[in-house]
Design a protein around this motif. Structure first.
Motif, short mmCIF file in Angstrom:
data_model
loop_
_atom_site.label_atom_id
_atom_site.label_comp_id
_atom_site.label_asym_id
_atom_site.label_seq_id
_atom_site.Cartn_x
_atom_site.Cartn_y
_atom_site.Cartn_z
N ILE A 1 0.86 -1.19 0.00
CA ILE A 1 0.00 0.00 0.00
C ILE A 1 0.89 1.24 0.00
N VAL A 2 0.71 2.09 -1.00
CA VAL A 2 1.55 3.28 -1.16
C VAL A 2 0.67 4.51 -1.36
N GLY A 3 1.36 5.65 -1.50
CA GLY A 3 0.73 6.90 -1.88
C GLY A 3 1.50 7.46 -3.07
N HIS A 4 2.03 8.67 -2.91
CA HIS A 4 2.96 9.33 -3.83
C HIS A 4 2.33 9.81 -5.13
N THR A 5 1.67 8.93 -5.87
CA THR A 5 1.13 9.34 -7.17
C THR A 5 -0.23 10.03 -7.06
N HIS A 6 -0.85 9.93 -5.88
CA HIS A 6 -2.17 10.51 -5.61
C HIS A 6 -3.30 9.77 -6.32
N ARG A 7 -3.00 8.67 -7.01
CA ARG A 7 -4.04 7.94 -7.75
C ARG A 7 -4.50 6.73 -6.96
N PRO A 8 -5.75 6.72 -6.47
CA PRO A 8 -6.25 5.57 -5.70
C PRO A 8 -6.22 4.28 -6.53
N ARG A 9 -5.79 3.19 -5.91
CA ARG A 9 -5.74 1.88 -6.57
C ARG A 9 -6.28 0.83 -5.61
N PHE A 10 -7.16 -0.03 -6.11
CA PHE A 10 -7.74 -1.09 -5.28
C PHE A 10 -7.96 -2.32 -6.17
N PRO A 11 -7.01 -3.27 -6.16
CA PRO A 11 -7.10 -4.41 -7.07
C PRO A 11 -8.11 -5.46 -6.61
N GLU A 12 -8.59 -6.20 -7.55
CA GLU A 12 -9.41 -7.37 -7.24
C GLU A 12 -8.52 -8.51 -6.78
N PRO A 13 -9.01 -9.38 -5.89
CA PRO A 13 -8.24 -10.57 -5.50
C PRO A 13 -7.86 -11.39 -6.74
N GLY A 14 -6.63 -11.85 -6.78
CA GLY A 14 -6.13 -12.57 -7.94
C GLY A 14 -5.27 -11.71 -8.83
N ASN A 15 -5.42 -10.38 -8.73
CA ASN A 15 -4.57 -9.46 -9.47
C ASN A 15 -3.36 -9.07 -8.61
N ILE A 16 -2.47 -8.29 -9.18
CA ILE A 16 -1.31 -7.82 -8.42
C ILE A 16 -1.80 -6.97 -7.25
N ALA A 17 -1.33 -7.30 -6.04
CA ALA A 17 -1.86 -6.70 -4.81
C ALA A 17 -1.24 -5.32 -4.56
N PHE A 18 -1.48 -4.41 -5.50
CA PHE A 18 -0.93 -3.07 -5.47
C PHE A 18 -2.04 -2.08 -5.12
N PHE A 19 -1.96 -1.51 -3.91
CA PHE A 19 -2.96 -0.56 -3.43
C PHE A 19 -2.35 0.83 -3.34
N ASN A 20 -3.20 1.84 -3.53
CA ASN A 20 -2.78 3.23 -3.33
C ASN A 20 -3.94 3.94 -2.63
N ASP A 21 -3.62 4.63 -1.54
CA ASP A 21 -4.68 5.28 -0.76
C ASP A 21 -5.10 6.63 -1.32
N GLY A 22 -4.46 7.06 -2.43
CA GLY A 22 -4.86 8.33 -3.04
C GLY A 22 -4.16 9.50 -2.38
N SER A 23 -4.93 10.50 -1.97
CA SER A 23 -4.34 11.67 -1.32
C SER A 23 -5.41 12.44 -0.56
N CYS A 24 -4.96 13.45 0.17
CA CYS A 24 -5.89 14.34 0.87
C CYS A 24 -5.96 15.70 0.18
N VAL A 25 -5.48 15.77 -1.06
CA VAL A 25 -5.53 17.03 -1.81
C VAL A 25 -6.27 16.89 -3.13
N HIS A 26 -7.19 15.90 -3.20
CA HIS A 26 -8.09 15.85 -4.35
C HIS A 26 -8.98 17.09 -4.31
N PRO A 27 -9.51 17.52 -5.43
CA PRO A 27 -10.46 18.64 -5.39
C PRO A 27 -11.71 18.27 -4.59
N ARG A 28 -11.89 18.90 -3.46
CA ARG A 28 -13.11 18.78 -2.64
C ARG A 28 -13.30 17.43 -1.98
N SER A 29 -12.26 16.60 -1.88
CA SER A 29 -12.42 15.31 -1.21
C SER A 29 -11.06 14.76 -0.80
N ILE A 30 -11.09 13.78 0.11
CA ILE A 30 -9.90 13.05 0.49
C ILE A 30 -10.20 11.56 0.37
#
Length: 299
Positions: free
Chosen positions: A226-255
């Motif tokens: 589970i990473v951040g850095h790119t600001h792009r949320p990622r949530f894979p389905e089971p069976g795919n590469i287990a690469f998660f990204n929590d996104g960011s807290c600086v999206h326009p009008r949301s975190i």
């Protein structure tokens, strides 16, 4: 350490291990980029959303893992100006810390925190003018390059890090990037011109960084990462590469963030919504999940 693989290997090898079970609750945020409340402070737009969300998680007994770039120390010369701009946030984080529920990772924008002496000097206390003395803030806090959440019963591991290890420029030449941001990109950012070296604003770089990270995950038995850095949320389905990204807290009008609760993982978003009577409220939306962590386990 000149390759992404070696840098990620090192972060994983030296990660702090946190034992957890199905009763444990974690909220993962990253890339808050808390600034000085100037026009260049991207966090300022979402600070009320962030504070409300974090207060919810504190009240509900969650542990808070911040996956890097919490403080914007490229645009800002000192932590003091950031603390003064968002004092309520830091007082809430202090409550997490006092109850051993705060786990901090450094990213490229707050890479100075990998120096324990810097952390001790700047984060241990703060000056309170009302009483004219230094007050305890984050005493004895340690910033890490990585964290490993290890399930007590199953032995399953989740690797948490900022993710800039796969971004050679922002890992190896972060001081040069910081200099460029301070003298060039901060004033241009106020005018709406994006920094091309930031993967959050450069799609080609973002794809390269994600590709390198996924390669490392597959080489490590599909370890949940589970990473951040790119600001792009990622949530894979089971069976795919287990690469998660929590996104960011600086999206326009949301975190966005990732919750781990009841042995399951979810991607969530907090935003401001309009009620039928015209008033505004802060609400949480479930974007993906919950999915049982064991569904990602490989033998």
């Amino acid at each position: 350490m000149f390759s992404s693989k070696k840098r990620l290997d090192n972060a994983y090898k030296n990660a702090k291990v946190i034992d957890f079970d199905d009763d444990s609750k974690f909220i993962l945020f990253s890339d808050c980029h808390r600034g000085d409340n100037s026009f260049a402070d991207d966090f300022a737009n979402n600070r009320n959303i962030y504070f409300h969300a974090l207060k919810h998680y504190y009240d509900q007994g969650f542990q808070y893992c911040e996956l890097g770039d919490g403080d914007e120390l490229w645009e800002n010369l000192s932590f003091d100006s950031i603390l003064n701009a968002h004092r309520n946030v830091y007082m809430l984080m202090k409550l997490f810390h006092k109850r051993n529920r705060l786990h901090m990772i450094w990213g490229n924008h707050d890479m100075v925190y990998r120096n324990p002496n810097y952390v001790k000097k700047h984060l241990s206390t703060y000056f309170e003018p009302k009483v004219d003395e230094n007050i305890e803030l984050f005493s004895n806090i340690t910033y890490h390059e990585g964290l490993v959440l290890k399930h007590c019963m199953t032995g399953q591991e989740l690797f948490l890090t900022h993710g800039h290890q796969a971004d050679w420029w922002n890992f190896l030449f972060w001081k040069w990037s910081r200099f460029m941001v301070r003298v060039l990109w901060k004033p241009l950012n106020v005018m709406g011109i994006a920094d091309p070296t930031s993967p959050a604003k450069n799609y080609k770089e973002l794809i390269k960084i994600e590709r390198r990270t996924k390669k490392w995950i597959t080489e490590n038995n599909n370890l949940i990462t589970i990473v951040g850095h790119t600001h792009r949320p990622r949530f894979p389905e089971p069976g795919n590469i287990a690469f998660f990204n929590d996104g960011s807290c600086v999206h326009p009008r949301s975190i966005t963030g990732i919750e781990i609760e009841n042995g399951a993982i979810s991607l969530i978003k907090w935003q401001i919504a309009t009620k039928d009577d015209g008033t505004l409220q802060i609400v949480k939306d479930l974007l993906e999940g919950p999915v049982k962590l064991l569904d990602y386990k490989t033998e």
